[in-house]
Motif scaffolding. Sequence first.
Motif, PDB file in Angstrom:
ATOM      1  N   ASP A 122       0.725  -1.196   0.079  1.00 46.50           N
ATOM      2  CA  ASP A 122      -0.105   0.036  -0.013  1.00 46.50           C
ATOM      3  C   ASP A 122       0.911   1.217  -0.171  1.00 46.50           C
ATOM      4  OD1 ASP A 122       0.947   0.169   2.618  1.00 46.50           O
ATOM      5  OD2 ASP A 122      -1.004   0.026   3.598  1.00 46.50           O
ATOM      6  N   GLY A 123       2.037   1.143  -0.159  1.00 43.60           N
ATOM      7  CA  GLY A 123       3.041   2.278  -0.085  1.00 43.60           C
ATOM      8  C   GLY A 123       3.988   2.400   1.217  1.00 43.60           C
ATOM      9  N   GLU A 124       3.552   1.665   2.213  1.00 48.10           N
ATOM     10  CA  GLU A 124       4.059   1.746   3.407  1.00 48.10           C
ATOM     11  C   GLU A 124       4.310   0.174   3.877  1.00 48.10           C
ATOM     12  OE1 GLU A 124       1.913   4.156   5.962  1.00 48.10           O
ATOM     13  OE2 GLU A 124       2.250   6.006   4.827  1.00 48.10           O
ATOM     14  N   GLN A 125       3.452  -0.639   3.751  1.00 50.92           N
ATOM     15  CA  GLN A 125       3.559  -1.926   4.319  1.00 50.92           C
ATOM     16  C   GLN A 125       2.592  -3.022   3.534  1.00 50.92           C
ATOM     17  OE1 GLN A 125       1.257  -1.755   8.035  1.00 50.92           O
ATOM     18  NE2 GLN A 125      -0.522  -1.050   7.290  1.00 50.92           N
ATOM     19  N   VAL A 126       3.152  -4.262   3.777  1.00 55.28           N
ATOM     20  CA  VAL A 126       2.306  -5.249   3.230  1.00 55.28           C
ATOM     21  C   VAL A 126       1.168  -5.254   3.438  1.00 55.28           C
ATOM     22  CG1 VAL A 126       2.361  -7.844   2.769  1.00 55.28           C
ATOM     23  CG2 VAL A 126       4.318  -6.591   2.867  1.00 55.28           C
ATOM     24  N   VAL A 127       0.221  -5.766   2.553  1.00 57.84           N
ATOM     25  CA  VAL A 127      -1.215  -6.011   2.590  1.00 57.84           C
ATOM     26  C   VAL A 127      -1.590  -7.521   2.405  1.00 57.84           C
ATOM     27  CG1 VAL A 127      -3.743  -5.485   2.161  1.00 57.84           C
ATOM     28  CG2 VAL A 127      -1.970  -3.631   2.080  1.00 57.84           C
ATOM     29  N   PHE A 128      -1.896  -8.419   3.281  1.00 55.82           N
ATOM     30  CA  PHE A 128      -2.371  -9.791   2.966  1.00 55.82           C
ATOM     31  C   PHE A 128      -3.767  -9.479   2.193  1.00 55.82           C
ATOM     32  CE2 PHE A 128       0.250 -10.302   6.676  1.00 55.82           C
ATOM     33  CZ  PHE A 128       0.891 -11.456   6.303  1.00 55.82           C
ATOM     34  N   LEU A 129      -3.936 -10.608   1.258  1.00 50.00           N
ATOM     35  CA  LEU A 129      -5.175 -10.715   0.535  1.00 50.00           C
ATOM     36  C   LEU A 129      -6.283 -11.451   1.508  1.00 50.00           C
ATOM     37  CD1 LEU A 129      -3.888 -12.369  -2.733  1.00 50.00           C
ATOM     38  CD2 LEU A 129      -3.910  -9.941  -1.977  1.00 50.00           C
ATOM     39  N   ASP A 130      -6.576 -10.375   2.429  1.00 49.07           N
ATOM     40  CA  ASP A 130      -7.345 -10.777   3.543  1.00 49.07           C
ATOM     41  C   ASP A 130      -7.615  -9.525   4.411  1.00 49.07           C
ATOM     42  OD1 ASP A 130      -8.368 -13.435   4.892  1.00 49.07           O
ATOM     43  OD2 ASP A 130      -7.696 -12.258   6.754  1.00 49.07           O
ATOM     44  N   VAL A 155     -10.812  -7.403  -1.264  1.00 51.20           N
ATOM     45  CA  VAL A 155      -9.763  -7.218  -0.295  1.00 51.20           C
ATOM     46  C   VAL A 155      -9.640  -5.838  -0.051  1.00 51.20           C
ATOM     47  CG1 VAL A 155      -7.190  -7.668  -0.007  1.00 51.20           C
ATOM     48  CG2 VAL A 155      -8.585  -9.448  -1.213  1.00 51.20           C
ATOM     49  N   PRO A 156      -9.648  -5.346   1.134  1.00 45.30           N
ATOM     50  CA  PRO A 156      -9.431  -3.925   1.465  1.00 45.30           C
ATOM     51  C   PRO A 156      -8.113  -3.405   1.060  1.00 45.30           C
ATOM     52  CG  PRO A 156     -10.168  -4.981   3.258  1.00 45.30           C
ATOM     53  CD  PRO A 156      -9.868  -6.236   2.404  1.00 45.30           C
ATOM     54  N   TYR A 157      -8.017  -2.487   0.124  1.00 43.54           N
ATOM     55  CA  TYR A 157      -6.747  -1.816  -0.237  1.00 43.54           C
ATOM     56  C   TYR A 157      -6.972  -0.292  -0.664  1.00 43.54           C
ATOM     57  CZ  TYR A 157      -2.710  -1.410  -3.442  1.00 43.54           C
ATOM     58  OH  TYR A 157      -1.349  -0.872  -4.004  1.00 43.54           O
ATOM     59  N   LYS A 158      -6.171   0.637   0.101  1.00 42.50           N
ATOM     60  CA  LYS A 158      -6.172   1.914  -0.222  1.00 42.50           C
ATOM     61  C   LYS A 158      -7.702   2.454  -0.403  1.00 42.50           C
ATOM     62  CE  LYS A 158      -1.606   2.445  -2.421  1.00 42.50           C
ATOM     63  NZ  LYS A 158      -0.715   3.079  -3.645  1.00 42.50           N
ATOM     64  N   SER A 186     -10.191  -0.653 -10.208  1.00 44.09           N
ATOM     65  CA  SER A 186     -10.386   0.591 -10.984  1.00 44.09           C
ATOM     66  C   SER A 186      -8.880   1.140 -11.254  1.00 44.09           C
ATOM     67  CB  SER A 186     -11.448   1.437 -10.402  1.00 44.09           C
ATOM     68  OG  SER A 186     -10.894   1.827  -9.090  1.00 44.09           O
ATOM     69  N   GLU A 187      -8.013   0.934 -10.191  1.00 46.52           N
ATOM     70  CA  GLU A 187      -6.667   1.653 -10.215  1.00 46.52           C
ATOM     71  C   GLU A 187      -5.568   0.579 -10.287  1.00 46.52           C
ATOM     72  OE1 GLU A 187      -6.141   4.837 -10.807  1.00 46.52           O
ATOM     73  OE2 GLU A 187      -8.158   5.525 -10.675  1.00 46.52           O
ATOM     74  N   PRO A 188      -4.528   0.813 -10.526  1.00 43.33           N
ATOM     75  CA  PRO A 188      -3.375  -0.096 -10.528  1.00 43.33           C
ATOM     76  C   PRO A 188      -3.190  -0.612  -9.154  1.00 43.33           C
ATOM     77  CG  PRO A 188      -2.784   1.623 -12.542  1.00 43.33           C
ATOM     78  CD  PRO A 188      -4.191   1.875 -11.563  1.00 43.33           C
ATOM     79  N   VAL A 189      -2.603  -1.653  -9.007  1.00 42.53           N
ATOM     80  CA  VAL A 189      -1.977  -1.801  -7.428  1.00 42.53           C
ATOM     81  C   VAL A 189      -0.597  -2.104  -7.609  1.00 42.53           C
ATOM     82  CG1 VAL A 189      -4.204  -2.870  -7.066  1.00 42.53           C
ATOM     83  CG2 VAL A 189      -2.363  -4.164  -7.674  1.00 42.53           C
ATOM     84  N   GLN A 190      -0.009  -2.157  -6.114  1.00 41.20           N
ATOM     85  CA  GLN A 190       1.378  -2.756  -6.380  1.00 41.20           C
ATOM     86  C   GLN A 190       1.332  -3.950  -5.560  1.00 41.20           C
ATOM     87  OE1 GLN A 190       3.138   1.111  -4.818  1.00 41.20           O
ATOM     88  NE2 GLN A 190       4.863   0.258  -5.820  1.00 41.20           N
ATOM     89  N   PHE A 191       2.041  -5.076  -6.293  1.00 41.22           N
ATOM     90  CA  PHE A 191       2.177  -6.541  -5.652  1.00 41.22           C
ATOM     91  C   PHE A 191       3.408  -6.651  -5.029  1.00 41.22           C
ATOM     92  CE2 PHE A 191      -0.594  -7.273  -9.478  1.00 41.22           C
ATOM     93  CZ  PHE A 191      -1.660  -7.795  -8.863  1.00 41.22           C
ATOM     94  N   VAL A 192       3.402  -7.491  -4.067  1.00 37.75           N
ATOM     95  CA  VAL A 192       4.588  -8.093  -3.306  1.00 37.75           C
ATOM     96  C   VAL A 192       4.597  -9.391  -3.659  1.00 37.75           C
ATOM     97  CG1 VAL A 192       5.387  -8.371  -0.881  1.00 37.75           C
ATOM     98  CG2 VAL A 192       4.174  -6.288  -1.507  1.00 37.75           C
TER      99      VAL A 192
END
Length: 285
Positions: A122-130, A155-158, A186-192
């Motif tokens: 999310d730009g600062e930390q890892v977000v689990f798919l949960d 999945v909650p994201y930004k 709707s917007e691009p994401v960043q994967f880990v």
Amino acid sequence: MKNLITLALIALMGLPVLAQNKTDKSLYWKDKHEQVDCISSETGDLYQKVGHHGPAVENEWMGLRLYFDHKVAIDVYNKTKPQLELAEAKWYPTTEQQEEGWGADQYKVGQTVGLGGVRLWDGEQVVFLDPVTMRTACVKKEANTSYMEMLSENVPYKGDSIDVLVRVTVYSGMREAKVEAFAFSSEPVQFVTGVNYHSGTETKEGEGFIATWGLHPEDVAAFQLNIGAAIMYDPADFVKKEKLEKEYQLISKPTNYISTWVTSACEKEEGFDNMTDFIEYVEKL
């Protein structure tokens, strides 16, 4: 007998014979031991209810599974000789089978991505798919491949809710497996993604790959063996690579799709006696 006659007729007619599909897939409920194509859960956690804790696929040289819980990590089943084992061993072969040369669950994932698992950044930390409103896993075997997919919905994201699909494909005649991640948003994401390692594990970073070699602190296998694992990626797809305490972390550019390749080997396999052998193999890919 009919199959033999058919193959003989094909040969006489000069038609090509398709090679045997040396891959397989597995997904079943623990209490039923009946293979199914898909499973779903609104909680997103069927870790204890599903055989080998989630869907699994294999080629001749290794098996891979996706954990059906918040981790969505990829774990490895290592083999000592090329053969298909999932159908009978169900990821956990007996000591007698291992003594006869079967593979085993040597790899230890813990809370990491394992070998090529997928999460978000999310730009600062890892977000689990949960958490999710639904998590679905499916497996399929086709003419020359087998693959498993896991779809995590809402999945909650930004400040938004997105769906993420992770697909792992194994191919006949190839040790390597392809890992893909799709974000339906709707917007691009960043994967880990990345690869984990343990204390005492040797690691090596190269142009477009990260490799590890060593023992995993796993107590399921009858014998401990040195395991090689590597993730291959296009550096142009990622903005950051970092070695953390337990894993290498790759953070993607904003996108809706990434792909990597993963591979693994065991010291008892022919041609993989040590880290040098494994690195030479990876560098040739």
